[in-house]
Design a protein around this motif. Structure first.
Motif, PDB file in Angstrom:
ATOM      1  N   LEU A 234      36.883 -16.749  61.040  1.00 26.65           N
ATOM      2  CA  LEU A 234      37.272 -16.332  59.592  1.00 26.65           C
ATOM      3  C   LEU A 234      38.661 -16.532  59.345  1.00 26.65           C
ATOM      4  O   LEU A 234      39.226 -17.412  58.255  1.00 26.65           O
ATOM      5  CB  LEU A 234      36.477 -15.249  58.899  1.00 26.65           C
ATOM      6  CG  LEU A 234      36.500 -15.064  57.588  1.00 26.65           C
ATOM      7  CD1 LEU A 234      35.675 -16.228  56.933  1.00 26.65           C
ATOM      8  CD2 LEU A 234      35.665 -13.875  57.357  1.00 26.65           C
ATOM      9  N   ASP A 235      39.307 -15.978  60.290  1.00 30.44           N
ATOM     10  CA  ASP A 235      40.960 -16.062  59.866  1.00 30.44           C
ATOM     11  C   ASP A 235      41.262 -17.319  59.749  1.00 30.44           C
ATOM     12  O   ASP A 235      42.069 -17.649  59.129  1.00 30.44           O
ATOM     13  CB  ASP A 235      41.530 -15.329  61.050  1.00 30.44           C
ATOM     14  CG  ASP A 235      42.992 -14.864  60.800  1.00 30.44           C
ATOM     15  OD1 ASP A 235      43.603 -14.294  59.804  1.00 30.44           O
ATOM     16  OD2 ASP A 235      43.878 -15.751  61.381  1.00 30.44           O
TER      17      ASP A 235
ATOM     18  N   ASP B 214      30.712 -12.434  50.347  1.00 31.16           N
ATOM     19  CA  ASP B 214      30.222 -11.923  51.675  1.00 31.16           C
ATOM     20  C   ASP B 214      28.705 -11.606  51.499  1.00 31.16           C
ATOM     21  O   ASP B 214      28.313 -10.648  50.495  1.00 31.16           O
ATOM     22  CB  ASP B 214      30.913 -10.552  51.870  1.00 31.16           C
ATOM     23  CG  ASP B 214      30.561  -9.861  52.953  1.00 31.16           C
ATOM     24  OD1 ASP B 214      29.487 -10.214  53.593  1.00 31.16           O
ATOM     25  OD2 ASP B 214      31.203  -8.957  53.385  1.00 31.16           O
ATOM     26  N   ASP B 215      27.828 -12.365  52.197  1.00 31.45           N
ATOM     27  CA  ASP B 215      26.140 -12.201  52.023  1.00 31.45           C
ATOM     28  C   ASP B 215      25.910 -11.188  52.881  1.00 31.45           C
ATOM     29  O   ASP B 215      24.906 -11.168  53.842  1.00 31.45           O
ATOM     30  CB  ASP B 215      26.024 -13.568  52.280  1.00 31.45           C
ATOM     31  CG  ASP B 215      24.274 -13.578  51.973  1.00 31.45           C
ATOM     32  OD1 ASP B 215      23.844 -13.090  50.869  1.00 31.45           O
ATOM     33  OD2 ASP B 215      23.605 -14.315  52.570  1.00 31.45           O
ATOM     34  N   GLY B 216      26.415  -9.878  52.716  1.00 32.00           N
ATOM     35  CA  GLY B 216      25.803  -8.747  53.506  1.00 32.00           C
ATOM     36  C   GLY B 216      26.221  -8.650  54.896  1.00 32.00           C
ATOM     37  O   GLY B 216      25.597  -8.307  55.973  1.00 32.00           O
TER      38      GLY B 216
ATOM     39  N   ASP C 296      29.503  -7.529  60.266  1.00 33.71           N
ATOM     40  CA  ASP C 296      30.623  -7.372  61.406  1.00 33.71           C
ATOM     41  C   ASP C 296      31.920  -7.099  60.434  1.00 33.71           C
ATOM     42  O   ASP C 296      31.849  -6.626  59.607  1.00 33.71           O
ATOM     43  CB  ASP C 296      30.810  -8.707  62.227  1.00 33.71           C
ATOM     44  CG  ASP C 296      30.946  -9.851  61.354  1.00 33.71           C
ATOM     45  OD1 ASP C 296      31.135  -9.593  60.174  1.00 33.71           O
ATOM     46  OD2 ASP C 296      31.088 -10.889  61.948  1.00 33.71           O
ATOM     47  N   SER C 297      33.005  -7.515  61.111  1.00 35.03           N
ATOM     48  CA  SER C 297      34.277  -7.076  60.314  1.00 35.03           C
ATOM     49  C   SER C 297      34.815  -8.339  59.494  1.00 35.03           C
ATOM     50  O   SER C 297      36.007  -8.423  59.102  1.00 35.03           O
ATOM     51  CB  SER C 297      35.616  -7.044  61.478  1.00 35.03           C
ATOM     52  OG  SER C 297      35.656  -8.186  62.085  1.00 35.03           O
ATOM     53  N   SER C 298      33.886  -9.205  59.094  1.00 37.37           N
ATOM     54  CA  SER C 298      34.114 -10.174  58.049  1.00 37.37           C
ATOM     55  C   SER C 298      34.709  -9.599  56.886  1.00 37.37           C
ATOM     56  O   SER C 298      35.545 -10.217  56.354  1.00 37.37           O
ATOM     57  CB  SER C 298      32.929 -10.989  57.902  1.00 37.37           C
ATOM     58  OG  SER C 298      32.519 -11.981  58.778  1.00 37.37           O
ATOM     59  N   GLY C 299      34.026  -8.746  56.206  1.00 39.08           N
ATOM     60  CA  GLY C 299      34.419  -8.049  54.985  1.00 39.08           C
ATOM     61  C   GLY C 299      36.040  -7.745  55.031  1.00 39.08           C
ATOM     62  O   GLY C 299      36.830  -7.710  53.988  1.00 39.08           O
TER      63      GLY C 299
END
Length: 315
Positions: A16-17, A37-39, A42-45
């Motif tokens: 993502l970064d 953010d589809d739920g 992990d640390s994506s949010g």
């Protein structure tokens, strides 16, 4: 003109970064970036929120998991731009991508403008672009899409769409693969002009998480085929002039799935093998009508002489 960039995200912390950095560094500044953010679990949010803190053009939207089509639909509702773009969260883009696309759209009054693609597979990079720099009207663009031409590819992320041509069009949330193909088909019915720019500005990263890869994936294959069936049904209902080309597209899709299945062992015992072979046979006439001799010959070998195909692939 403002571009809304929709990024559907589900558990992509590893990629993502790099992806979001490539968007934030675009030379074209008039953008809004909708991080859907589809739920994620992990640390994506957390990564998304950090970009929102640094750049006011980024907007974080959390929703319960519903799949990529659901996430993109949520983005379409929030989008305020004159054009809409899509980036997958494990991919990245050239810093001049949106400047190049919007400039071409403005100069030539295009409803959709696309660029070429870099396919990143480990250390290997394959450039996918095949353009004669023609402008396509709706009919010509649809013909190229249904013949699986690179000029009108079934991908969202290497394109920008004029927002007003997307009115009333949504992603089919029953599809996990092929949803983009159906969406683009419906969009092309409404456009005036389309063009592919002969520059590879979008980098698609093939990784272990990808549903669409080189090997056979039963769930992904079935969803992709269902997308073509929905296009065919739509043509039979409303757009009769495209029925034969839609049948050609369905046959080609089944042919691609057969190619993947045959690479596996004991392929002839797989129920999927019989299923896709039957679709190929049903649509053979239109493959012959709309495809070149070389493609049709390969099609016949795969459908009727799979052992020969398997040997030739090894050679």
């Amino acid at each position: 003109m403002k571009i809304s960039i929709i990024v559907p995200i589900y558990n992509k912390e590893s990629y993502l970064d790099k992806s979001l950095t490539s968007i934030s560094e675009q030379s074209y500044k008039d953008i809004e970036v909708l991080l859907i953010d589809d739920g994620s679990t992990d640390s994506s949010g957390k990564i998304c929120k950090s970009f929102c803190e640094k750049d006011s053009r980024f907007k974080y939207i959390y929703k319960q998991n519903g799949g990529v089509s659901s996430a993109r639909n949520a983005g379409l509702i929030e989008a305020t731009g004159d054009f809409i773009g899509f980036v997958d969260p494990d991919d990245f883009i050239n810093k001049e991508m949106y400047h190049t696309l919007i400039n071409q759209a403005d100069i030539d009054e295009l409803d959709i403008v696309a660029c070429g693609i870099n396919i990143i597979d480990g250390d290997n990079v394959t450039k996918i672009v095949n353009s004669d720099n023609e402008y396509y009207n709706s009919c010509k663009a649809l013909e190229n899409l249904l013949r699986w031409s690179y000029d009108v590819s079934p991908y969202l992320w290497n394109k920008i769409f004029r927002k007003n041509v997307l009115d009333g069009i949504k992603f089919d949330e029953a599809l996990s693969v092929g949803e983009d193909r159906l969406f683009i088909f419906e969009t092309l019915l409404k456009i005036r002009r389309y063009k592919l720019i002969n520059k590879c500005l979008y980098s698609y990263v093939r990784n272990a998480d990808s549903l669409v890869g080189l090997s056979y994936n039963g769930k992904a294959a079935k969803s992709s085929i269902n997308s073509d069936y929905k296009i065919l049904s739509l043509c039979k209902e409303k757009y009769q002039s495209y029925v034969e080309m839609a049948q050609c597209s369905l046959g080609l899709n089944a042919y691609f799935q057969l190619c993947r299945i045959i690479k596996s062992s004991k392929y002839e015992k797989k129920e999927e093998y019989k299923y896709y072979k039957n679709i190929c046979r049903q649509n053979k006439k239109n493959i012959r009508k709309y495809m070149d001799f070389c493609t049709y010959s390969k099609f016949l070998i795969v459908v009727y002489m799979p052992l020969v195909y398997k040997i030739l692939k090894k050679i």
